[in-house]
Scaffold this active site. Sequence first.
Site, short mmCIF file in Angstrom:
data_model
loop_
_atom_site.label_atom_id
_atom_site.label_comp_id
_atom_site.label_asym_id
_atom_site.label_seq_id
_atom_site.Cartn_x
_atom_site.Cartn_y
_atom_site.Cartn_z
CD GLN A 51 -2.79 -0.95 2.28
OE1 GLN A 51 -2.68 -1.36 3.43
NE2 GLN A 51 -3.91 -0.29 2.18
CB CYS A 90 -8.91 -1.01 2.41
SG CYS A 90 -7.34 -1.21 1.94
CG LEU A 91 -5.47 3.25 5.78
CD1 LEU A 91 -4.01 3.32 6.40
CD2 LEU A 91 -6.17 4.38 6.26
CD GLU A 133 -3.52 -4.65 6.39
OE1 GLU A 133 -3.12 -4.39 5.48
OE2 GLU A 133 -4.72 -3.92 7.07
CG HIS A 136 -3.82 -5.27 1.22
ND1 HIS A 136 -4.08 -4.69 0.35
CD2 HIS A 136 -4.34 -4.92 2.28
CE1 HIS A 136 -5.09 -3.56 0.67
NE2 HIS A 136 -5.20 -3.85 1.84
NI NI Z 1 -6.28 -2.55 3.14
#
Ligand code: NI
Length: 158
Positions: A51, A90-91, A133, A136
Amino acid sequence: MAIRNLRYEGDEILNKKSREVEVIDDKLQTLIDDMIETMHKYNGVGLAAVQVGILKRVITIDLYDDKGPIVMINPIIIKEKGEQEVDEGCLSFPNKFAKVVRPAEVVAEYTNREGKKIKVKAKELLAQAICHEVDHLNGETFVEKIIPGTLEYIEPEE
Ligand code: NI
């Protein structure tokens, strides 16, 4: 320490698989410090290195409890038990929130930033965060798992 730029929805890096970390060196420690700072700046519960544009298997999690930030290098989920239907965001998808189904409990193994192998049994929010996570790191995001009809768009506050 520094705030890193977040990668957002539509950035194809979010669908790439991250690589195993082989050495825990100063560069990795800096990445970890920056990830924690970036996660805190945006009030995130978790962040994966991808990210911030780095395809390494590193995640940070902070439930804002007395444990403080947790750093997991090369995390793997070795056991999953039960299910929980949870609200998730989610960011990298700043205005999307939805319900997803996650395991109720997981057992995960990882290396901490001191190089020590750790095994953790997690439930509820921690189990959810670890699963989110680790997804991701495998190039998967929560929007691919949304329970139909539960997606909400919330505009960020000014
Ligand atoms: Ni996320």
